[in-house]
Write a protein that holds these residues in place. Structure first.
Motif, short mmCIF file in Angstrom:
data_model
loop_
_atom_site.label_atom_id
_atom_site.label_comp_id
_atom_site.label_asym_id
_atom_site.label_seq_id
_atom_site.Cartn_x
_atom_site.Cartn_y
_atom_site.Cartn_z
N GLY A 1 59.64 -101.99 -53.25
CA GLY A 1 58.63 -101.78 -52.41
C GLY A 1 57.67 -103.13 -51.82
N GLU A 2 57.45 -104.00 -52.79
CA GLU A 2 56.92 -105.10 -52.38
C GLU A 2 57.91 -105.96 -51.49
N TYR A 3 59.18 -105.86 -51.89
CA TYR A 3 59.74 -106.54 -50.61
C TYR A 3 59.82 -106.23 -49.15
N LEU A 4 59.85 -104.82 -49.19
CA LEU A 4 59.78 -104.19 -47.94
C LEU A 4 58.37 -104.61 -47.08
N MET B 1 69.95 -110.45 -52.23
CA MET B 1 68.98 -111.51 -52.02
C MET B 1 67.99 -111.52 -53.13
N GLY B 2 67.68 -110.42 -53.96
CA GLY B 2 66.68 -110.35 -54.86
C GLY B 2 65.28 -110.33 -54.33
N GLY B 3 64.39 -110.58 -55.55
CA GLY B 3 63.01 -110.38 -55.07
C GLY B 3 62.01 -111.70 -55.40
N PHE B 4 62.67 -112.75 -55.40
CA PHE B 4 61.68 -113.99 -55.52
C PHE B 4 60.70 -114.13 -54.02
N PRO B 5 59.59 -113.96 -54.45
CA PRO B 5 58.74 -114.04 -53.15
C PRO B 5 58.79 -115.13 -52.15
N ALA B 6 59.23 -116.24 -52.56
CA ALA B 6 59.34 -117.29 -51.51
C ALA B 6 60.40 -117.17 -50.64
N LEU B 7 61.54 -116.28 -51.02
CA LEU B 7 62.84 -116.04 -50.41
C LEU B 7 62.50 -114.90 -49.09
N VAL C 1 67.98 -121.90 -53.51
CA VAL C 1 66.74 -121.93 -53.91
C VAL C 1 66.92 -121.33 -55.28
N VAL C 2 67.52 -120.27 -55.61
CA VAL C 2 67.66 -119.53 -56.99
C VAL C 2 68.38 -120.23 -57.74
#
Length: 403
Positions: free
Chosen positions: A146-149, A171-177, A190-191
Motif C-alpha cells: 500500500g505504501e509502495y503504491l 523491486m522491493g520496498g526500500f523507499p529511496a527506490l 542500490v540494494v
C-alpha cells in the motif's frame, strides 16, 4: 515526504511519556523519515523548534561524538534547564555505549527521547542492559504494498495492479527506490550497497569476523531457501556435500548475526494442536524481497517464495507474531497471532491441479476452530467463501487494511 500512519499511530501515544522511543530496522527502510515525521508532529503540537534537538550520528557533523560520555556532555550543553527538551537521536548505534548515556540523560534532565538504529546494538537484549523498563521499541519495515503504491502515485506513475504487484515483488520496498523511475539493474545496484554495508559494517566489522567467505555462503543459502524450513544442522550437511566444512554452532551464530542486523527474520514453527512453539526447522524471511534478487540475480522461479515473504512482512507490520503452522504431518504457511486474534494463511501463486487444491484447502479444513482462515492466490480476482475458508487475491489482502 509521504506520511506513514502505520508507524505514527503506534508512536504518537508515547509522546511525552517517560520512555525512550526506539525505532529499529534494516538500513534505508525509512527510520530517519519517520523521525522527521515525529519532529513535525511535535511542532504541530506547539513545541518550539528551539526545544527540539536533532542529531544524526552517521553524519560527519557529529563524528566527534563517539562515546557515551561525549554524547552526555554534548546533550547537556544544549539543554534548556527551564523546560522540556525533545531529543531526536538518529543512527545512535554509532555512539559506543549509547544506552548508558541515554539512560543518564533520561534520569538527569527533563527530556523526551527518540532514537533510531539499524544493527545488533539496537536489539532488545542490548538495549535492556541499561534501559530495562524504560523504553518502547518500534520496528520499522521497508514499504508495504500500500505504501509502495502511494509512493508510485506521488512520485512516478502507476500501471494496473497486477503489473505493480509484480514490480513490487522484484523491486522491493526500500523507499529511496520509489521516488523516481529506476531500472531493475539500477535498483539492485542500490540494494547491493545496502546489503554490503550491512554485511561488512554491521556484521563483519562489528563482530570481527575473519572468515567472511563462510558468512557469505550462509547468506546465499538462506537467500536461496526463503520459505523452506531448515536448521543449522541441515545447512552443515549441505555444505559438507559441497566439500565445505562448517559446524552447526558456527552456522547458528551467523544466522543470529544476520537476524540481529535485520537482514533476515526468523519464523519459528508452531504446533497447532499442542499450542507450543517448536525449536527446530525454522524458516527465514528477508527484510526486503529485492535483497534476494540483487544478490542472487532475478529468478522467476523464486517469485512464489517472494510472495510468501511479502505476506510475512505485512503480518509483522500489523503487529502479529508469525509462525509456520504444524498440524500432524501437514504444514500451514502462517499462523499469525496478536493478543486474542489469530489467522491461518495458505499462499499459492496458482492452483491448477486437484492435489494442490486439496492440500491448500484441506490443511485449513483440518483446523477445528473458528479463527479466520485464508487462501491467498494470484490467479483469482474475487473474494469467495468456501467451508469457512476465505479465498482472495494476495494484493487484495495486502491492501485490505487491518484484519
Amino acid at each position: 515526504m509521504i506520511y506513514r500512519p502505520t508507524y505514527m499511530q503506534k508512536i504518537l501515544p508515547f509522546i511525552d511519556t517517560p520512555f525512550v522511543k526506539v525505532l529499529t530496522g534494516v538500513r534505508r527502510c525509512g527510520k530517519s523519515t519517520v523521525m522527521e515525521m515525529i519532529r513535525k508532529e511535535l511542532i504541530l503540537r506547539g513545541i518550539e523548534e528551539s526545544r527540539i534537538l536533532s542529531f544524526r550520528f552517521d553524519s560527519l557533523e557529529h563524528d566527534e561524538i563517539d562515546t557515551a560520555s561525549k554524547l552526555y556532555a554534548k546533550i547537556k550543553e544544549h539543554l534548556d534547564q527551564n523546560c522540556r527538551t525533545y531529543l531526536l537521536l538518529d543512527e545512535i548505534q554509532e555512539v559506543e555505549n549509547w544506552e548508558k548515556a541515554v539512560n543518564s540523560i533520561l534520569s538527569d534532565f527533563n527530556v523526551d527521547i527518540y532514537v533510531t538504529g539499524s544493527n545488533s546494538r539496537m536489539m532488545s537484549s542490548e538495549i535492556s542492559t541499561y534501559l530495562t523498563g524504560r523504553y518502547v521499541s518500534f520496528r520499522i519495515f521497508p514499504l508495504s504494498f500500500g505504501e509502495y503504491l502511494d509512493f508510485r502515485i506521488t512520485y512516478t506513475e502507476t500501471k494496473d495492479r497486477k503489473t505493480e504487484f509484480n514490480r513490487f515483488l522484484t523491486m522491493g520496498g526500500f523507499p529511496a527506490l520509489q521516488i523516481q523511475e529506476y531500472s531493475l539493474e539500477s535498483a539492485y545496484t542500490v540494494v547491493r550497497d545496502i546489503y554490503n554495508s550491512t554485511i561488512f559494517t554491521d556484521i563483519v566489522k562489528r563482530n570481527q569476523i575473519r572468515k567472511v567467505d563462510q558468512l557469505e555462503r550462509i547468506v546465499k543459502y538462506v537467500f536461496s531457501n526463503v520459505g523452506n524450513t531448515f536448521s543449522a544442522l541441515s545447512i552443515s550437511k549441505y555444505l559438507k556435500s559441497q566439500n565445505r566444512q562448517m559446524d552447526p554452532e558456527t552456522i547458528y551464530s551467523y544466522l543470529e548475526k544476520l537476524e540481529s542486523a535485520y537482514i533476515v527474520h526468523k519464523c519459528s514453527r508452531y504446533d497447532i494442536k499442542g499450542k507450543e512453539i517448536l525449536k527446530t526447522q525454522e524458516k527465514f524471511y528477508l527484510a526486503d524481497t529485492a535483497l534476494r534478487f540483487s544478490v542472487l540475480g532475478l529468478d522467476e522461479n523464486a517469485l512464489s517464495n517472494m510472495i510468501e515473504n511479502v505476506v510475512f512482512l505485512e503480518l509483522r507490520r500489523r503487529g502479529y507474531d508469525v509462525f509456520v503452522g504444524k498440524l500432524d504431518n501437514c504444514e500451514i504457511d502462517f499462523v499469525a497471532m496478536r493478543q486474542n486474534q489469530k489467522l491461518y494463511i495458505q499462499i499459492a501463486q496458482q492452483i491448477t491441479e486437484k492435489n494442490t487444491f486439496e492440500r491448500e484447502y484441506g490443511n485449513l479444513s483440518a483446523i477445528h476452530d473458528n479463527y479466520p482462515k485464508y487462501v491467498l492466490r494470484t490467479d483469482v480476482d474475487d473474494i469467495s467463501l468456501r467451508d469457512g475458508i476465505i479465498t482472495m487475491n494476495v494484493a487484495d489482502f495486502l491492501l485490505s487494511g487491518d484484519y
